[in-house]
Every structure is written in C-alpha cells, then in structure tokens.
Design a protein around this motif. Structure first.
Motif, PDB file in Angstrom:
ATOM      1  N   SER A 116      31.292  40.423  61.963  1.00 51.72           N
ATOM      2  CA  SER A 116      31.999  39.810  60.830  1.00 51.72           C
ATOM      3  C   SER A 116      32.944  40.836  60.239  1.00 51.72           C
ATOM      4  O   SER A 116      32.947  42.006  60.620  1.00 51.72           O
ATOM      5  N   ASN A 117      33.749  40.385  59.284  1.00 52.35           N
ATOM      6  CA  ASN A 117      34.632  41.304  58.572  1.00 52.35           C
ATOM      7  C   ASN A 117      34.107  41.579  57.160  1.00 52.35           C
ATOM      8  O   ASN A 117      34.885  41.911  56.266  1.00 52.35           O
ATOM      9  N   GLN A 118      32.819  41.404  56.982  1.00 45.65           N
ATOM     10  CA  GLN A 118      32.219  41.614  55.663  1.00 45.65           C
ATOM     11  C   GLN A 118      31.443  42.930  55.619  1.00 45.65           C
ATOM     12  O   GLN A 118      30.847  43.352  56.617  1.00 45.65           O
ATOM     13  N   THR A 119      31.461  43.528  54.446  1.00 45.23           N
ATOM     14  CA  THR A 119      30.679  44.732  54.173  1.00 45.23           C
ATOM     15  C   THR A 119      29.883  44.490  52.894  1.00 45.23           C
ATOM     16  O   THR A 119      30.408  43.921  51.936  1.00 45.23           O
ATOM     17  N   VAL A 120      28.633  44.901  52.884  1.00 49.28           N
ATOM     18  CA  VAL A 120      27.785  44.731  51.716  1.00 49.28           C
ATOM     19  C   VAL A 120      27.284  46.103  51.262  1.00 49.28           C
ATOM     20  O   VAL A 120      27.011  46.977  52.097  1.00 49.28           O
ATOM     21  N   MET A 121      27.215  46.309  49.964  1.00 46.57           N
ATOM     22  CA  MET A 121      26.701  47.569  49.440  1.00 46.57           C
ATOM     23  C   MET A 121      25.170  47.525  49.444  1.00 46.57           C
ATOM     24  O   MET A 121      24.571  46.596  48.906  1.00 46.57           O
ATOM     25  N   VAL A 122      24.569  48.529  50.054  1.00 48.86           N
ATOM     26  CA  VAL A 122      23.115  48.588  50.164  1.00 48.86           C
ATOM     27  C   VAL A 122      22.578  49.689  49.254  1.00 48.86           C
ATOM     28  O   VAL A 122      22.993  50.856  49.354  1.00 48.86           O
ATOM     29  N   GLN A 123      21.683  49.319  48.353  1.00 48.08           N
ATOM     30  CA  GLN A 123      20.945  50.299  47.559  1.00 48.08           C
ATOM     31  C   GLN A 123      19.791  50.774  48.444  1.00 48.08           C
ATOM     32  O   GLN A 123      18.761  50.123  48.537  1.00 48.08           O
ATOM     33  N   ARG A 124      19.995  51.917  49.076  1.00 46.89           N
ATOM     34  CA  ARG A 124      19.093  52.336  50.141  1.00 46.89           C
ATOM     35  C   ARG A 124      17.780  52.916  49.637  1.00 46.89           C
ATOM     36  O   ARG A 124      16.756  52.841  50.318  1.00 46.89           O
ATOM     37  N   GLY A 125      17.800  53.535  48.470  1.00 47.21           N
ATOM     38  CA  GLY A 125      16.584  54.156  47.964  1.00 47.21           C
ATOM     39  C   GLY A 125      16.910  55.219  46.932  1.00 47.21           C
ATOM     40  O   GLY A 125      18.043  55.333  46.444  1.00 47.21           O
ATOM     41  N   TRP A 126      15.900  56.017  46.624  1.00 45.63           N
ATOM     42  CA  TRP A 126      15.996  57.030  45.566  1.00 45.63           C
ATOM     43  C   TRP A 126      15.663  58.402  46.136  1.00 45.63           C
ATOM     44  O   TRP A 126      14.781  58.536  46.989  1.00 45.63           O
ATOM     45  N   VAL A 127      16.399  59.404  45.658  1.00 40.39           N
ATOM     46  CA  VAL A 127      16.136  60.782  46.051  1.00 40.39           C
ATOM     47  C   VAL A 127      16.105  61.636  44.786  1.00 40.39           C
ATOM     48  O   VAL A 127      16.883  61.420  43.859  1.00 40.39           O
ATOM     49  N   GLN A 128      15.182  62.591  44.748  1.00 38.68           N
ATOM     50  CA  GLN A 128      15.041  63.446  43.569  1.00 38.68           C
ATOM     51  C   GLN A 128      16.211  64.412  43.470  1.00 38.68           C
ATOM     52  O   GLN A 128      16.726  64.899  44.472  1.00 38.68           O
ATOM     53  N   ARG A 129      16.616  64.701  42.241  1.00 35.85           N
ATOM     54  CA  ARG A 129      17.720  65.628  42.035  1.00 35.85           C
ATOM     55  C   ARG A 129      17.225  67.070  42.092  1.00 35.85           C
ATOM     56  O   ARG A 129      16.043  67.345  41.888  1.00 35.85           O
ATOM     57  N   ASN A 130      18.139  67.974  42.380  1.00 34.59           N
ATOM     58  CA  ASN A 130      17.852  69.400  42.355  1.00 34.59           C
ATOM     59  C   ASN A 130      18.038  69.879  40.917  1.00 34.59           C
ATOM     60  O   ASN A 130      19.127  69.799  40.359  1.00 34.59           O
ATOM     61  N   PHE A 131      16.951  70.365  40.307  1.00 34.24           N
ATOM     62  CA  PHE A 131      17.008  70.714  38.892  1.00 34.24           C
ATOM     63  C   PHE A 131      17.785  72.012  38.642  1.00 34.24           C
ATOM     64  O   PHE A 131      18.198  72.278  37.515  1.00 34.24           O
ATOM     65  N   ASN A 132      17.989  72.809  39.665  1.00 31.61           N
ATOM     66  CA  ASN A 132      18.776  74.041  39.506  1.00 31.61           C
ATOM     67  C   ASN A 132      20.267  73.799  39.705  1.00 31.61           C
ATOM     68  O   ASN A 132      21.102  74.444  39.065  1.00 31.61           O
ATOM     69  N   ASP A 133      20.595  72.878  40.600  1.00 31.43           N
ATOM     70  CA  ASP A 133      22.001  72.580  40.887  1.00 31.43           C
ATOM     71  C   ASP A 133      22.136  71.078  41.075  1.00 31.43           C
ATOM     72  O   ASP A 133      21.748  70.522  42.107  1.00 31.43           O
ATOM     73  N   ARG A 134      22.676  70.420  40.062  1.00 33.75           N
ATOM     74  CA  ARG A 134      22.786  68.960  40.085  1.00 33.75           C
ATOM     75  C   ARG A 134      23.634  68.467  41.251  1.00 33.75           C
ATOM     76  O   ARG A 134      23.398  67.374  41.794  1.00 33.75           O
ATOM     77  N   GLN A 136      23.811  69.704  44.220  1.00 31.97           N
ATOM     78  CA  GLN A 136      23.197  69.910  45.541  1.00 31.97           C
ATOM     79  C   GLN A 136      22.320  68.705  45.849  1.00 31.97           C
ATOM     80  O   GLN A 136      21.234  68.544  45.296  1.00 31.97           O
ATOM     81  N   LEU A 137      22.794  67.849  46.731  1.00 25.69           N
ATOM     82  CA  LEU A 137      22.132  66.578  47.011  1.00 25.69           C
ATOM     83  C   LEU A 137      21.051  66.746  48.061  1.00 25.69           C
ATOM     84  O   LEU A 137      21.180  67.542  48.998  1.00 25.69           O
ATOM     85  N   GLY A 138      19.967  65.971  47.896  1.00 30.21           N
ATOM     86  CA  GLY A 138      18.872  66.026  48.848  1.00 30.21           C
ATOM     87  C   GLY A 138      19.281  65.477  50.206  1.00 30.21           C
ATOM     88  O   GLY A 138      20.216  64.671  50.325  1.00 30.21           O
ATOM     89  N   ALA A 139      18.570  65.921  51.228  1.00 30.19           N
ATOM     90  CA  ALA A 139      18.881  65.491  52.588  1.00 30.19           C
ATOM     91  C   ALA A 139      18.516  64.020  52.768  1.00 30.19           C
ATOM     92  O   ALA A 139      17.382  63.610  52.527  1.00 30.19           O
ATOM     93  N   VAL A 140      19.501  63.230  53.177  1.00 32.18           N
ATOM     94  CA  VAL A 140      19.299  61.809  53.454  1.00 32.18           C
ATOM     95  C   VAL A 140      19.762  61.538  54.874  1.00 32.18           C
ATOM     96  O   VAL A 140      20.908  61.844  55.236  1.00 32.18           O
ATOM     97  N   GLU A 141      18.884  60.994  55.685  1.00 31.46           N
ATOM     98  CA  GLU A 141      19.224  60.682  57.069  1.00 31.46           C
ATOM     99  C   GLU A 141      19.885  59.314  57.136  1.00 31.46           C
ATOM    100  O   GLU A 141      19.390  58.345  56.553  1.00 31.46           O
ATOM    101  N   THR A 142      20.995  59.233  57.845  1.00 30.09           N
ATOM    102  CA  THR A 142      21.698  57.960  58.013  1.00 30.09           C
ATOM    103  C   THR A 142      21.864  57.710  59.506  1.00 30.09           C
ATOM    104  O   THR A 142      22.655  58.397  60.171  1.00 30.09           O
ATOM    105  N   PRO A 143      21.124  56.753  60.056  1.00 29.85           N
ATOM    106  CA  PRO A 143      21.216  56.499  61.499  1.00 29.85           C
ATOM    107  C   PRO A 143      22.617  56.074  61.911  1.00 29.85           C
ATOM    108  O   PRO A 143      23.309  55.354  61.184  1.00 29.85           O
ATOM    109  N   ALA A 144      23.036  56.543  63.076  1.00 27.06           N
ATOM    110  CA  ALA A 144      24.334  56.154  63.625  1.00 27.06           C
ATOM    111  C   ALA A 144      24.170  54.904  64.488  1.00 27.06           C
ATOM    112  O   ALA A 144      23.067  54.565  64.927  1.00 27.06           O
ATOM    113  N   GLY A 145      25.273  54.237  64.718  1.00 25.02           N
ATOM    114  CA  GLY A 145      25.239  53.051  65.564  1.00 25.02           C
ATOM    115  C   GLY A 145      24.736  51.821  64.821  1.00 25.02           C
ATOM    116  O   GLY A 145      24.500  51.835  63.618  1.00 25.02           O
ATOM    117  N   ILE A 146      24.566  50.737  65.574  1.00 26.80           N
ATOM    118  CA  ILE A 146      24.119  49.472  65.007  1.00 26.80           C
ATOM    119  C   ILE A 146      22.634  49.560  64.655  1.00 26.80           C
ATOM    120  O   ILE A 146      21.807  49.942  65.484  1.00 26.80           O
TER     121      ILE A 146
END
Length: 268
Positions: A116-134, A136-146
């Motif tokens: 299709s030609n549609q895209t939907v925004m996905v709220q994938r989940g929650w990750v804790q913030r780094n309290f020393n450096d806001r 610096q984002l936590g590691a999130v794995e994003t699978p490639a491909g379909i």
C-alpha cells in the motif's frame, strides 16, 4: 372572647425559621444534584472503560481490513496485525513519559504498510532515559526488512503541556536536522515535515512482551473515575453536613435552651 395576641418576638423567630429552612432545602437540593451528576459521569466513564476492554478482546483485524477502515474511530482499541517496513531514520523519542513511575521516552517509528501507499505511526514502547545525559538514547533494536507488528488501534499520541510554549507552538514541527527527542508529536505536522504518506487519524500501540530494548506495559487510559467518585463524596458529605447543622440549630439547640430556661425558672 378575643383571641390571645401572638407575642411579637414569636413572629421574627418563625420568619427566621422559615428562611433558614428554605436556604437549607435549596442547598441540600443543589449538593445532592451535583453529587448525583458526578456519579452519572463516573457511570459513563465505567461504561467507556468496559467498551475499551471489549474492543481489546476482539480478534485482530488483518491488514486488508485495516486499510479498508473508513472511520477508524469505531475500531479504536481493537487489535490489528500489520506487515511492513520500519522507517528507522524518522524515529521519534517523546520525552517525559513514565512507565512504572520511572521517567523515560516513548519510542515512535513510522511503519510503511506492505502493498500500500500508507504509513502508520507505531508507538513501539518505552525506554528509560539516561539520567547523566538526557540526549544519550538507550539502545533500541529495529529489525530490517518486512516484519509483522501486532498492536492496538489508538488515537494519535497524546500531548503533554509544554511550559512557556503556547498551544499552537507545542505541536509545531521541529526544525529539519534537529534532535529526534521531542516533547510532543503532531502527526499532521510530522507528515508535512517528512513528506511521508502518514495516516494522521490513528496510531498503533504495539503490544506484547518486552523486546528490542523496549517495554510495553502501557498505562490504562486516564478516564478520571477516581476524580468523579471523590467529587461525589464531597458533595454528599456537604449534604450530610447541611442536614446535621439544620437539625442542630433549628431543633436541638432551641430545645436545649428552652429546657435550660425552664430549669433556671424552676430553681428561682
């Protein structure tokens, strides 16, 4: 015989009695009515909560059914199973979101639907913030491909109040090349910013166990049931206070005064 005249002092007392009674009745009617209204609002919220739970228990929609939805509001909170491709470079981190009382980020990634030609925004989940450096984002794995994603059809991401920023600016798109960390995300503005064929009427809230570095213990919708029951308790408590004060000052206190006067008179 001529009727005995009524003492002049008794007339003001009677008028005061009637005036206080009228005020008490009007106050009691108002407080009871407000208490019942709060209970009716709570009942409406409970019915809405039951409807949400019923939607969640329905079988998941497949991709064809989801794409055919003309009014997705009727399918809110229902499970859906979609196939597509993560558009990782457009991932957004919504700041100041909590899970189990811990501050962190909601991670949102656009999901291009297969075939299709549609895209939907996905709220994938929650990750804790780094309290020393806001930043610096936590590691999130994003699978490639379909991949296949299962989630609930939800409204667009909710907005938090931004201190010192007018409401119109709170939803404005970030400047190009800015940090993916944002306070709020307006899907209409994000669509114009990214030029993606993004659906702006709904989003998808991914469900399932923790994975890819993300937790998914999503909080229940805040319907405010406790608030309505609390207000109802206050109004009914005020009603009870009005009754107690009325009985005390209109009956008990005068009776005690009359008995005291009679006792004092008999002791003379």
């Amino acid at each position: 015989m001529m009727p005995e005249p009524i003492p002049s002092a008794r007339v003001p007392r009677r008028g005061r009695f009637l005036l206080v009674t009228l005020a008490a009745v009007l106050t009691l009617a108002a407080t009871v009515s407000l208490g019942r209204w709060q209970l009716s609002r709570a009942a409406q919220k409970e019915a809405l909560q039951a409807e949400i739970e019923t939607q969640k228990q329905k079988p998941p929609l497949d991709q064809t059914e989801f794409l055919a939805l003309e009014e997705p509001a009727g399918a809110l909170h229902r499970p859906v199973r979609l196939r597509g491709l993560w558009l990782t470079p457009q991932t957004v981190y919504l700041d100041n979101r909590q899970m189990h009382g811990v501050p962190g980020f909601y991670v949102l990634t656009p999901f291009a639907l297969e075939g299709s030609n549609q895209t939907v925004m996905v709220q994938r989940g929650w990750v804790q913030r780094n309290f020393n450096d806001r930043t610096q984002l936590g590691a999130v794995e994003t699978p490639a491909g379909i991949v296949e994603v299962t989630g609930l059809i939800e409204p667009p991401p909710g907005h938090l109040f931004e201190l010192g920023k007018p409401a119109s600016a709170a939803s404005a798109p970030e400047a190009e090349g800015s940090s993916p960390i944002r306070q709020n995300l307006d899907l209409e503005a994000f669509r114009a910013e990214t030029k993606l064929p993004l659906r702006t009427d709904v989003s998808l809230q991914q469900i399932g166990p923790a994975s890819e570095g993300l937790q998914r213990d999503w909080p229940a919708p805040a319907l405010g049931l406790e608030k309505h029951y609390g207000y109802a308790f206050q109004w009914f408590g005020l009603s009870a206070l009005v009754v107690i004060l009325y009985v005390w000052f209109q009956f008990i206190a005068p009776f005690r005064r009359s008995r005291r006067r009679a006792r004092d008179a008999s002791s003379l």
